[in-house]
Structure formats: C-alpha cells, structure tokens
Design a protein around this motif. Structure first.
Motif, PDB file in Angstrom:
ATOM      1  N   GLN A 120       0.829  -1.213   0.000  1.00 39.21           N
ATOM      2  CA  GLN A 120       0.000   0.000   0.000  1.00 39.21           C
ATOM      3  C   GLN A 120       0.863   1.264   0.000  1.00 39.21           C
ATOM      4  O   GLN A 120       0.427   2.292   0.496  1.00 39.21           O
ATOM      5  N   TYR A 121       2.066   1.152  -0.552  1.00 44.61           N
ATOM      6  CA  TYR A 121       2.955   2.316  -0.544  1.00 44.61           C
ATOM      7  C   TYR A 121       2.319   3.526  -1.241  1.00 44.61           C
ATOM      8  O   TYR A 121       2.649   4.658  -0.925  1.00 44.61           O
ATOM      9  N   VAL A 122       1.449   3.268  -2.220  1.00 40.75           N
ATOM     10  CA  VAL A 122       0.857   4.415  -2.920  1.00 40.75           C
ATOM     11  C   VAL A 122      -0.532   4.776  -2.391  1.00 40.75           C
ATOM     12  O   VAL A 122      -1.188   5.646  -2.947  1.00 40.75           O
ATOM     13  N   ASP A 123      -0.976   4.103  -1.331  1.00 38.36           N
ATOM     14  CA  ASP A 123      -2.294   4.445  -0.780  1.00 38.36           C
ATOM     15  C   ASP A 123      -2.224   5.794  -0.064  1.00 38.36           C
ATOM     16  O   ASP A 123      -1.442   5.949   0.882  1.00 38.36           O
ATOM     17  N   TRP A 181       4.284   4.983   8.766  1.00 42.25           N
ATOM     18  CA  TRP A 181       3.879   3.579   8.900  1.00 42.25           C
ATOM     19  C   TRP A 181       4.359   2.765   7.708  1.00 42.25           C
ATOM     20  O   TRP A 181       4.714   1.599   7.842  1.00 42.25           O
ATOM     21  N   LYS A 182       4.376   3.411   6.548  1.00 38.38           N
ATOM     22  CA  LYS A 182       4.889   2.686   5.376  1.00 38.38           C
ATOM     23  C   LYS A 182       6.367   2.356   5.577  1.00 38.38           C
ATOM     24  O   LYS A 182       6.827   1.268   5.241  1.00 38.38           O
ATOM     25  N   LEU A 183       7.075   3.311   6.165  1.00 43.79           N
ATOM     26  CA  LEU A 183       8.509   3.096   6.393  1.00 43.79           C
ATOM     27  C   LEU A 183       8.722   1.941   7.385  1.00 43.79           C
ATOM     28  O   LEU A 183       9.572   1.073   7.173  1.00 43.79           O
ATOM     29  N   ILE A 184       7.912   1.928   8.459  1.00 43.91           N
ATOM     30  CA  ILE A 184       8.056   0.847   9.450  1.00 43.91           C
ATOM     31  C   ILE A 184       7.809  -0.514   8.795  1.00 43.91           C
ATOM     32  O   ILE A 184       8.565  -1.465   8.967  1.00 43.91           O
ATOM     33  N   ALA A 231       8.152  -1.177   5.670  1.00 42.48           N
ATOM     34  CA  ALA A 231       9.245  -1.448   4.725  1.00 42.48           C
ATOM     35  C   ALA A 231      10.406  -2.100   5.481  1.00 42.48           C
ATOM     36  O   ALA A 231      10.971  -3.105   5.038  1.00 42.48           O
ATOM     37  N   MET A 232      10.707  -1.558   6.655  1.00 37.44           N
ATOM     38  CA  MET A 232      11.841  -2.114   7.401  1.00 37.44           C
ATOM     39  C   MET A 232      11.527  -3.524   7.888  1.00 37.44           C
ATOM     40  O   MET A 232      12.367  -4.412   7.830  1.00 37.44           O
ATOM     41  N   LEU A 233      10.280  -3.732   8.322  1.00 41.95           N
ATOM     42  CA  LEU A 233       9.910  -5.082   8.759  1.00 41.95           C
ATOM     43  C   LEU A 233       9.976  -6.062   7.589  1.00 41.95           C
ATOM     44  O   LEU A 233      10.276  -7.245   7.765  1.00 41.95           O
ATOM     45  N   THR A 234       9.686  -5.570   6.380  1.00 42.50           N
ATOM     46  CA  THR A 234       9.766  -6.453   5.219  1.00 42.50           C
ATOM     47  C   THR A 234      11.198  -6.961   5.038  1.00 42.50           C
ATOM     48  O   THR A 234      11.417  -8.123   4.692  1.00 42.50           O
ATOM     49  N   TYR A 235      12.161  -6.095   5.310  1.00 38.82           N
ATOM     50  CA  TYR A 235      13.549  -6.567   5.207  1.00 38.82           C
ATOM     51  C   TYR A 235      13.871  -7.614   6.251  1.00 38.82           C
ATOM     52  O   TYR A 235      14.700  -8.496   6.030  1.00 38.82           O
ATOM     53  N   THR A 236      13.189  -7.554   7.403  1.00 38.00           N
ATOM     54  CA  THR A 236      13.467  -8.589   8.405  1.00 38.00           C
ATOM     55  C   THR A 236      12.908  -9.945   7.957  1.00 38.00           C
ATOM     56  O   THR A 236      13.488 -10.975   8.247  1.00 38.00           O
ATOM     57  N   VAL A 237      11.792  -9.936   7.222  1.00 43.41           N
ATOM     58  CA  VAL A 237      11.242 -11.242   6.832  1.00 43.41           C
ATOM     59  C   VAL A 237      12.012 -11.820   5.639  1.00 43.41           C
ATOM     60  O   VAL A 237      11.841 -12.981   5.274  1.00 43.41           O
ATOM     61  N   PHE A 238      12.867 -11.030   5.064  1.00 39.65           N
ATOM     62  CA  PHE A 238      13.792 -11.539   4.063  1.00 39.65           C
ATOM     63  C   PHE A 238      14.763 -12.538   4.703  1.00 39.65           C
ATOM     64  O   PHE A 238      15.186 -13.501   4.084  1.00 39.65           O
ATOM     65  N   PHE A 239      15.073 -12.255   5.975  1.00 36.58           N
ATOM     66  CA  PHE A 239      16.116 -13.003   6.666  1.00 36.58           C
ATOM     67  C   PHE A 239      15.818 -14.515   6.766  1.00 36.58           C
ATOM     68  O   PHE A 239      16.670 -15.328   6.404  1.00 36.58           O
ATOM     69  N   ASN A 293      11.026   3.496  -2.187  1.00 33.70           N
ATOM     70  CA  ASN A 293      11.112   4.407  -3.332  1.00 33.70           C
ATOM     71  C   ASN A 293      11.109   3.685  -4.674  1.00 33.70           C
ATOM     72  O   ASN A 293      10.460   4.124  -5.621  1.00 33.70           O
ATOM     73  N   ILE A 294      11.810   2.542  -4.758  1.00 34.91           N
ATOM     74  CA  ILE A 294      11.843   1.845  -6.059  1.00 34.91           C
ATOM     75  C   ILE A 294      10.472   1.256  -6.374  1.00 34.91           C
ATOM     76  O   ILE A 294      10.106   1.089  -7.531  1.00 34.91           O
TER      77      ILE A 294
END
Ligand code: HAS
Ligand code: CU
Length: 552
Positions: free
Chosen positions: A277-280, A287-290, A292-300, A363-364
């Motif tokens: 929902q980055y463009v919502d 909240w989008k930033l938070i 986004a960061m959590l998404t990087y943790t689930v990459f792990f 951003n990408i």
C-alpha cells in the motif's frame, strides 16, 4: 501402534487425496486463462472466441487468480499438512470428523464462490478490492473456505496436544512442528480478511450498508494478503527442508536453523502488509517506512532457508560422489522428477526473492508498482517456488496415496524443465516490460498506447506462457494417468514418504525452539505495535461512502 510401523490409514489417504483432486481440478480450470492472457499480450487475442462463455478479460483474470492462487494452494496445502502432521507424530487425527467437516466446508465455499465467478457476477479479481462489487455468494464462499481451513487447523492442534501429553519433553518432529506454525500463522493472518468480509463486504453486498470504505478494506485485505504468501510458501519449505534432502540422499543440515526460520516466519509474516500500500494516500508515510523495514526482516528467514537447504542438498550431492565446489550439484538426482521440479522451484525463487527486494524498497516500488513487474515477481514465487514444488511433491505423493506407479517419469522430468524454461522467458519479459511502464491487469493487446519497443517483450510473454500451458497440462495428464491407472505398483515399487534425518539429533536442539508461549506473545505484540494505531485510526475515521461498481 509402534513408532516404526506407523502407516497412514486407507481412509486418511483417501481424505488427503480428496484435497488433491479439488486442488488439481481448480488448477486445470484456472490455468486455461493464463495462456489466454499471455497470448493477448502478444497480440493473439483469443477472447472473442470464448466470448459467449466468458464475458471479459477480467472475468478470465479473476478465475485465473482465484482458482490458481487461492484454491489450488489452499486445497493442496491443507491436504499436504494433514499428511505431515499425522506422519510426523506417527498417530492418527484426534478428531477425524472435525477435519472432514472442515474440508467439506471448504468445498461448499468453493462451489458457492465458483458459481458467481462463472456467471460473471464476481469479476473483481483475486484481491476483490472494493468498490468493485461481487455477488454476496462470492464473499460468503471465500469466507467458508477460510473457516473450513481453520477447522482443519484445529484438528491438527488437538492431534498435537494429544501427542504432547503422551510425549512430554520430546522435541516435536520437524515436519509436524513446521506444519503447526504454518497453520497458526494462517489463523492469525486471516483475522484481517474475516474482519473485512464480516463487517464490510458481506453486509455491503447484501445491501445492509450504504457504502464501503475502500481504504480500510485494503488495509484489512493486506493484513491477510501478505502473510497469505507465506502460507503458500511454508509448505514448500517443509518439503525443501525435510523431504528434498532425503530424496537426494542427504541430511537436514541444521534442525535448529530450520526451526528458527519457521519461528521467524510466525513472528514476522503479518506486520508488514503496508508494503502493498505504498501508494495508498490514506496510510501515513511513517507507517509505510516501518512496514518497509519489517519487510527486510522477513527476508532473513528466507536467506536462512537458502543457506540451510543448499547446505543440506550439498550433503546429498557429496554423498553421491560429487566433488569440488560445484560438482555436488551435478551429482544430484536430476532425473528424479520430484527432485528436478523442486530444484527448479528453488532456482526460480532466487530471482523471485530479488524482485521481492525491489518491491519492498519504498522508493523503487513507485517505479514498479501496478506494472507487469509485479505479476513477473509473483509468478516466480507463488507460481514457481510454490506451484512447481507442489508439482514435484505430487510426483511422490500421488503414487504414495494411490499405491500406483508414477506414469512416465521421464515425461514428468520434461514437464519440470518446460515449466522452468517457460517461466524464465515469461517472468523475465514481464519484469522488463514492467520497467518500461507496461501496466498490470490490462489487456495490452487492445491498448492504443503500446509503444513498439514493448512488442518484443510482449511476444516473449506469449511464448513463455505457451510453454507453461503445455507444461501444466502435461502435469495434469501425468497425475490423472497415475491416479486412475488400473495397475497397482509392485511391492518393490511402493513409494515411501521421504523424511530426512537431521545431522544432529533434534533432541539436542535448544528447548526454546520448541516452546510456543514466548513466540506467540511476541507475535501478537509486534502485530499490535505495527498495525494497532493505524487500524484504530482507520476504523474511527471510517467513511462508508463508496457505492459498489460493476465495471465489466
Ligand atoms: Fe511478494 C507483491 C515483497 C516473497 C507473492 N508478492 C506480491 C504479490 C504476490 C506476491 C502474489 O514489498 C502481488 C500482490 C498483488 O496482487 O498486488 N515478496 C516480497 C518480499 C519477499 C516476497 C520482500 N511474494 C513472496 C512470496 C510470494 C509472493 C514467497 C508467494 C508465494 N511482494 C513484495 C512486495 C509486493 C509484493 C513489496 C508489492 C508490490 C506492489 O507494488 O504491488 C521475500 O519474502 C522474498 C525472500 C526470498 C528470498 C529468496 C531465497 C531463496 C531461496 C532459494 C534456495 C534455492 C534452492 C535451490 C533451494 C530471499 C530460499 C538450490 C538449487 C540448486 C541446484 C543448488
Ligand atoms: Cu507482501
């Protein structure tokens, strides 16, 4: 019932088999539309020929998404997890009737959702975003599918609790442990969609609400929609961690790492839905930033998986005589269709993981969002890592359940190759043309704005889609021919369930990796922190203003 002689009963085999029948039928119907879409992109529009039966591109796209992404997966997964739960624990379901009721509830839901879909009364695509409005039976049907899967999940928990009572202090067998986490994660995740269906979409479609709040619904949807992708993925991971190593003659490299990865998926799967929902406009940037960061943790945990599974495969390749840095890869049994399919699934998933990383970057994402890049990404994930793995699993599972021999294993190897090659062509083209700006969910063949430089890529979309079409029906043929063959396999041809040993005794795995309470509390706490304030805000400011639209 001694541990070593445990056999799944004939009735449970039949029960698991029913899941597969519905899964494969859904996949066969849903996949009719995939090539139609791919061909349409390439400029060969076949839709007019099926016009009397199916009204629009969007009806086809909805059938494709719902039947393949939602139905094929859910039915396959609940069947497969039934097997992994009971076979891991070496005991029958505690309340088999509960699981049967769950399964048939799913079937009723499927039929109920399927009718409006076929009648063009629910062409809202698999994300069913309002204000597109479907017939109430579609919403109720999907709700029943979820309710049925919950009942099956409770059946697993009761079975586990009975086992735990008899086996205090024993580490839960990994395949059961991982199946339970998958189910618990799913039940927490689906709270979002339950709220959406029960408080918004159902009353709205029944005329009980004056309008609907699209923003709140998108938030509810992605609360479920993101972890949904791990509900699809984790059963494939169960096979990669615990079955594939056995199939290649190796061992699970680390039982502890495997368990840790599953706990991390429980902890981290849900609280990051805003990356869809980055463009919502209604979701604040912080909240989008938070998320986004959590998404990087689930990459792990997926990186952990890549490491552990490849290390496990290496133990197999070396045991088979593979030498040198990479020689063990060629030594793997590539001629075994079940192995080949899953190795290809893993390789494709490496690319899918990379495009996921791109999507996740706040951003990408603005460059790729709503372009064909996104279906490029999810065909490498749900249609490769997951679907190709499930195909590979069925190459031993269907012979195991039916007692028949796999029909033409060589063709099954070709099937896996075709999916791999077709998907490479298709997904690469979708990614590239997406970067050039091609929108997703659009019949590009009809669009007047398509510039000439897209055409080569769109052609590749059509070619890749065509190859996958051949591969898919080859899979269906092989499975049907195996299941309905009149001849039983000879005694020495009987298939066993492959379960790999771990290199170290699981009993030496740290105890905190086999205890639920702390992980569950942390999971709920993190969800509360990451979603609570936004949910409260959006619910307080609810605007029931939007009427329903039927656009196609
Ligand atoms: Fe995704 C959109 C981010 C994983 C599915 N994703 C989607 C959509 C779907 C989907 C269906 O952040 C579209 C939704 C829609 O309709 O709008 N996704 C991620 C990230 C990951 C990820 C960070 N996605 C998945 C999986 C899916 C799936 C898994 C299905 C099963 N995705 C996004 C984002 C969006 C998104 C944004 C929104 C985009 C937008 O703008 O709309 C990560 O979890 C990926 C981690 C994966 C890895 C790869 C590890 C590699 C492994 C392979 C090992 C190899 C082996 C083989 C075993 C780090 C484990 C070895 C073989 C030998 C021969 C040696
Ligand atoms: Cu996601």
């Amino acid at each position: 019932m001694s541990v070593s002689t445990y056999e799944i009963s004939a009735s449970d085999k039949r029960f698991i088999g029913w899941h597969l029948i519905f899964a494969v039928v859904a996949l066969s119907v849903g996949s009719l539309f995939g090539p139609l879409q791919a061909f349409e992109h390439a400029g060969w529009d076949l839709y007019p020929y099926i016009q009397p039966l199916f009204k629009s591109y969007y009806q086809g796209l909805t059938l494709h998404g719902v039947l393949n992404a939602l139905v094929w997966t859910t039915f396959f997964i609940t069947g497969f997890l039934t097997l992994t739960v009971i076979y891991g624990l070496k005991r029958d379901l505690r309340y088999p009737k509960l699981n049967r009721v769950g399964f048939w509830t799913m079937v009723v839901g499927l039929v109920m959702a399927g009718i409006p879909l076929l009648l063009d009364e629910a062409s809202v695509m698999y994300t069913f975003y309002p204000p597109l409005q479907a017939h109430w039976a579609f919403y109720l049907g999907l709700t029943l599918v979820v309710v049925g899967s919950w009942l099956e999940g409770w059946g697993f928990y009761f079975t586990y609790m009975a086992w735990r009572k008899d086996n205090p202090g024993v580490r839960t067998p990994f395949i059961t442990f991982a199946s339970l986490i998958t189910m618990v994660m799913w039940q927490i995740a689906t709270i979002g969609i339950a709220a959406e269906m029960l408080t918004q979409l159902l009353p709205w479609s029944l005329g009980l609400l004056p309008g609907v709040d699209p923003q709140l619904n998108r938030t509810y949807f992605w609360f479920t929609g993101h972890p949904l992708v791990y509900f699809w993925l984790l059963p494939a991971y169960i096979s990669w961690y615990a079955m594939l190593p056995k199939q290649v003659g190796g061992k699970l490299f680390s039982d502890s790492l495997a368990r840790l990865a599953f706990w991390l998926f429980l902890l981290l799967s849900v609280p990051l839905g805003f990356h869809h929902q980055y463009v919502d406009p209604g979701v604040p940037e912080g909240w989008k930033l938070i998320h986004a960061m959590l998404t990087y943790t689930v990459f792990f945990p997926s990186m952990l998986t890549a490491f552990t599974v490849i290390a496990s495969l290496e133990t197999g390749g070396r045991a088979r005589g593979g030498k040198g840095w990479l020689g063990w890869i060629w030594a793997l049994p590539w001629k075994d269709p079940s192995v080949a399919a899953q190795l290809f699934a893993g390789i494709l998933f490496m690319f899918g993981g990379i495009s996921g990383l791109v999507n996740a970057s706040y951003n990408i994402n603005l460059v790729v969002h709503n372009t064909t890049w996104v279906p490029g990404h999810f065909h490498l994930t749900v249609a490769s890592a997951v679907t190709l793995s499930f195909m590979g699993i069925s190459y031993w599972l269907v012979p195991y359940l039916t007692g028949k021999k796999l029909w033409k294993p060589k063709w099954a190897v070709i099937q896996a190759w075709l999916w791999f090659i077709g998907m490479l062509i298709f997904s690469n083209a979708m990614h590239v043309v997406g970067l050039l700006g091609a929108p997703r969910r659009t019949p590009l063949g009809l669009a007047p704005y398509v510039p000439p430089e897209w055409s080569g890529h769109l052609l590749r979309v059509g070619i890749g889609g065509g190859i996958m079409f051949v591969s898919l029906y080859l899979y269906v043929l092989i499975i049907a021919k195996t299941a309905f063959s009149k001849k039983k396999a000879e005694v020495d041809e009987q298939v066993e369930i492959p379960v790999a040993e771990a290199r170290h005794d699981p009993q030496t795995t740290p105890g905190w990796l086999d205890r639920w309470a702390v992980w569950l509390v942390a999971t709920f706490a993190l969800i509360l922190v990451a979603y609570g304030p936004q949910l409260v805000d959006q619910i307080i400011n609810i605007q029931l203003t939007s009427p329903g639209f039927k656009v196609w």
